[in-house]
Design an enzyme around this catalytic site. Structure first.
Site, PDB file in Angstrom:
ATOM      1  N   ASP A   3      15.975 -14.435   1.097  1.00  0.00           N
ATOM      2  CA  ASP A   3      15.650 -15.369   2.179  1.00  0.00           C
ATOM      3  C   ASP A   3      14.212 -15.069   2.603  1.00  0.00           C
ATOM      4  O   ASP A   3      13.946 -14.097   3.303  1.00  0.00           O
ATOM      5  CB  ASP A   3      16.635 -15.160   3.332  1.00  0.00           C
ATOM      6  CG  ASP A   3      16.238 -15.904   4.597  1.00  0.00           C
ATOM      7  OD1 ASP A   3      15.159 -16.520   4.624  1.00  0.00           O
ATOM      8  OD2 ASP A   3      17.005 -15.855   5.575  1.00  0.00           O
ATOM      9  N   CYS A  43      19.483 -16.349  16.407  1.00  0.00           N
ATOM     10  CA  CYS A  43      20.415 -16.638  15.297  1.00  0.00           C
ATOM     11  C   CYS A  43      20.710 -15.384  14.479  1.00  0.00           C
ATOM     12  O   CYS A  43      20.910 -15.465  13.250  1.00  0.00           O
ATOM     13  CB  CYS A  43      19.891 -17.756  14.382  1.00  0.00           C
ATOM     14  SG  CYS A  43      19.714 -19.301  15.227  1.00  0.00           S
ATOM     15  N   HIS A  60      19.821 -13.578   9.242  1.00  0.00           N
ATOM     16  CA  HIS A  60      19.904 -14.788  10.073  1.00  0.00           C
ATOM     17  C   HIS A  60      21.269 -15.424   9.808  1.00  0.00           C
ATOM     18  O   HIS A  60      21.830 -15.281   8.711  1.00  0.00           O
ATOM     19  CB  HIS A  60      18.776 -15.728   9.636  1.00  0.00           C
ATOM     20  CG  HIS A  60      18.593 -16.939  10.486  1.00  0.00           C
ATOM     21  ND1 HIS A  60      19.362 -18.068  10.343  1.00  0.00           N
ATOM     22  CD2 HIS A  60      17.720 -17.205  11.476  1.00  0.00           C
ATOM     23  CE1 HIS A  60      18.963 -18.978  11.216  1.00  0.00           C
ATOM     24  NE2 HIS A  60      17.966 -18.482  11.921  1.00  0.00           N
ATOM     25  N   LYS A  93       7.876 -23.390   8.764  1.00  0.00           N
ATOM     26  CA  LYS A  93       7.408 -22.056   9.170  1.00  0.00           C
ATOM     27  C   LYS A  93       6.111 -21.685   8.450  1.00  0.00           C
ATOM     28  O   LYS A  93       5.556 -20.610   8.673  1.00  0.00           O
ATOM     29  CB  LYS A  93       8.487 -21.013   8.898  1.00  0.00           C
ATOM     30  CG  LYS A  93       9.748 -21.214   9.758  1.00  0.00           C
ATOM     31  CD  LYS A  93      10.698 -20.053   9.619  1.00  0.00           C
ATOM     32  CE  LYS A  93      12.115 -20.389  10.013  1.00  0.00           C
ATOM     33  NZ  LYS A  93      12.315 -20.525  11.449  1.00  0.00           N
ATOM     34  N   GLN A 150      10.713 -15.851   6.654  1.00  0.00           N
ATOM     35  CA  GLN A 150       9.708 -15.181   7.504  1.00  0.00           C
ATOM     36  C   GLN A 150       8.694 -14.403   6.674  1.00  0.00           C
ATOM     37  O   GLN A 150       7.849 -13.689   7.242  1.00  0.00           O
ATOM     38  CB  GLN A 150      10.393 -14.225   8.491  1.00  0.00           C
ATOM     39  CG  GLN A 150      11.361 -14.885   9.444  1.00  0.00           C
ATOM     40  CD  GLN A 150      10.691 -15.835  10.428  1.00  0.00           C
ATOM     41  OE1 GLN A 150       9.470 -15.832  10.599  1.00  0.00           O
ATOM     42  NE2 GLN A 150      11.486 -16.662  11.083  1.00  0.00           N
TER      43      GLN A 150
HETATM   44  N1  7TS Z   1      16.254 -17.164   7.610  1.00  0.00           N
HETATM   45  C1  7TS Z   1      15.405 -16.577   8.468  1.00  0.00           C
HETATM   46  C2  7TS Z   1      14.980 -15.175   8.237  1.00  0.00           C
HETATM   47  C3  7TS Z   1      14.925 -17.302   9.559  1.00  0.00           C
HETATM   48  O1  7TS Z   1      14.074 -16.720  10.404  1.00  0.00           O
HETATM   49  C4  7TS Z   1      15.350 -18.638   9.754  1.00  0.00           C
HETATM   50  C5  7TS Z   1      14.932 -19.433  10.956  1.00  0.00           C
HETATM   51  C6  7TS Z   1      16.201 -19.203   8.805  1.00  0.00           C
HETATM   52  C7  7TS Z   1      16.640 -18.428   7.757  1.00  0.00           C
HETATM   53  C8  7TS Z   1      16.643 -20.633   8.885  1.00  0.00           C
HETATM   54  O2  7TS Z   1      15.550 -21.463   8.642  1.00  0.00           O
HETATM   55  P1  7TS Z   1      15.677 -23.047   8.802  1.00  0.00           P
HETATM   56  O3  7TS Z   1      14.279 -23.537   8.624  1.00  0.00           O
HETATM   57  O4  7TS Z   1      16.594 -23.514   7.730  1.00  0.00           O
HETATM   58  O5  7TS Z   1      16.227 -23.293  10.168  1.00  0.00           O
HETATM   59  N2  7TS Z   1      14.576 -18.656  12.057  1.00  0.00           N
HETATM   60  C9  7TS Z   1      14.396 -19.106  13.317  1.00  0.00           C
HETATM   61  C10 7TS Z   1      13.988 -18.275  14.362  1.00  0.00           C
HETATM   62  O6  7TS Z   1      13.737 -17.085  14.247  1.00  0.00           O
HETATM   63  N3  7TS Z   1      13.913 -18.999  15.482  1.00  0.00           N
HETATM   64  O7  7TS Z   1      14.249 -20.264  15.205  1.00  0.00           O
HETATM   65  C11 7TS Z   1      14.548 -20.346  13.849  1.00  0.00           C
END
Ligand code: 7TS
Length: 420
Positions: free
Chosen positions: A214, A378, A137, A240, A217
């Site tokens: 990370d 992203c 990401h 999430k 997910q």
């Molecule tokens: N890493 C992964 C694997 C992610 O899927 C996401 C967000 C992030 C980092 C960043 O997370 P945040 O909570 O700090 O924003 N992924 C997504 C997505 O797949 N669609 O919208 C956000």
């Protein structure tokens, strides 16, 4: 545990998963969109929030809203106990050795930025190297790029194969005496790939290199044990995992967190301040400058309780069946190509349809009440690797059903009809 949901953990067979009962805990799912029942398949972007979590937020603001760690008065003590109680809860949830290893952040992005900035400032010199993968990401790319540029270090990329799996031999070839850190995604948000983390971490450790995972997910779908993984850092986001937005967790091994300089300065992260010098606070407070997001930390704690009541074994069994079903139904569609077909996968299914732009698919599905995400998710380098501008992604949570997948398929046939 504090919530009132039935414990489903004992019954791990997917067919006996009482999804209708679970759906009642998520009022948002009961609505219609464009006159059709909402079918929410965008859980990888953000998951929905059960009533118990919203109730906990309400209770905080109505009954004990107060700053933590500073007041001797009653409300501040209740707020501090609830805030620190959540830290302990998360320590047990991740099986960390100590609650000093749990730092509250704004989310996954914030956690990675914290480590990139702190590691960079404290430990990175010109010529050093950071290893990430081609399926990261943007939040696990850009902070490292920024830090590398600042420190004169270099970013090295583990390539992926046509199924969307990392090429392990290439990874092995990237590790050398200049490698200072490996930062890798547990489960890809755009491909659904689950990475072989133990092997990745063991190999890095055999060369003395620490690993950041990370887990954004991963935590919604699988139990994570940071000691079993032996990762050095692990990050995830509350929104999430059925918790509030704006909050997240960074786990770090104590020996690393002690070694790293603070990320931000301010209140709470100090023991003593004069104009000449400052003595920093102990862990975990050294990394939590300023008044934290107290209400949402408490909400996250309740979300964790909720997941544990449902139970990861039940969640995994049920979701695996959902994903198998989705892949099988989608593969019946002529002209559909999956982007990401890893042997081990979770959470999301990405695909493209011949002659239809993903944004058109997303818009038409929305009119049918089906919420999916279309775009690069992203992960622009993943799109470049597979030579597509964007994909359509359906991502699942344990409150989704096979009937919802049937509705997705029906809506996709409608799209095909419109473009044929
Ligand atoms: N890493 C992964 C694997 C992610 O899927 C996401 C967000 C992030 C980092 C960043 O997370 P945040 O909570 O700090 O924003 N992924 C997504 C997505 O797949 N669609 O919208 C956000």
């Amino acid at each position: 545990m504090t919530n009132t949901t039935k414990d489903f953990t004992a019954d791990t067979r997917a067919s006996h998963f009482d999804v209708e009962k679970i759906r009642k805990d998520f009022p948002i799912l009961q609505q219609e969109v464009h006159g059709k029942p909402l079918i929410y398949l965008d859980n990888a972007a953000t998951s929905q929030t059960p009533t118990v979590v919203v109730d906990a937020l309400r209770k905080y603001y109505f009954e004990y809203n107060s700053n933590v760690h500073r007041g001797v008065h009653r409300l501040s003590q209740i707020a501090t106990d609830a805030y620190e109680g959540t830290r302990k809860k998360i320590q047990h949830f991740l099986n960390a050795k100590s609650n000093e290893e749990i730092i509250f952040t704004k989310g996954t992005t914030d956690g990675i930025n914290l480590i990139a900035a702190s590691f960079g400032r404290g430990l990175i010199k010109q010529g050093d190297e950071i290893v990430i993968s081609a399926m990261e990401h943007h939040s696990n790319i850009v902070p490292w790029q920024m830090m590398c540029e600042e420190r004169g270090a270099k970013l090295r990329i583990i390539p992926i194969n046509d199924n969307g799996e990392i090429i392990f031999e290439a990874y092995e070839g990237l590790l050398n005496e200049r490698t200072k850190l490996v930062s890798i995604v547990h489960t890809s948000n755009s491909l659904g790939t689950v990475n072989p983390l133990r092997e990745i971490i063991d190999l890095a450790h055999s060369k003395g290199v620490p690993v950041l995972v990370d887990g954004a997910q991963a935590v919604p779908h699988t139990h994570v044990d940071v000691q079993a993984l032996d990762c050095d850092f692990f990050v995830f986001s509350s929104h999430k995992v059925f918790g509030p937005t704006g909050i997240g967790v960074l786990y770090g091994k104590k020996e690393w967190l002690q070694k790293l300089p603070p990320y931000q300065g301010g209140g709470d992260m100090i023991l003593n301040v004069t104009f000449e010098s400052t003595k920093f606070n102990d862990l975990p407070y050294k990394f939590e400058a300023g008044t934290p997001n107290i209400a949402d930390v408490i909400g996250l704690g309740v979300a964790i309780d909720y997941i544990q009541k449902v139970g990861y074994s039940a969640i995994s069994a049920y979701e695996n069946e959902l994903i198998r079903y989705a892949v099988q139904r989608l593969s019946e569609i002529e002209g559909l190509r999956f982007i990401g077909q890893a042997k081990k996968r979770a959470g999301a299914v990405s695909f493209v349809l011949e002659n239809v732009h993903p944004h058109d698919i997303g818009t038409i599905l929305d009119r049918e009440g089906v919420a999916v995400r279309t775009g690069h998710h992203c992960t622009q380098p993943v799109m470049q690797r597979f030579k597509v501008p964007a994909t359509t992604r359906a991502s699942f949570a344990f409150y989704n059903t096979k009937e919802e997948i049937d509705a997705l398929i029906k809506a996709l046939y409608k799209v095909i009809e419109m473009f044929s």
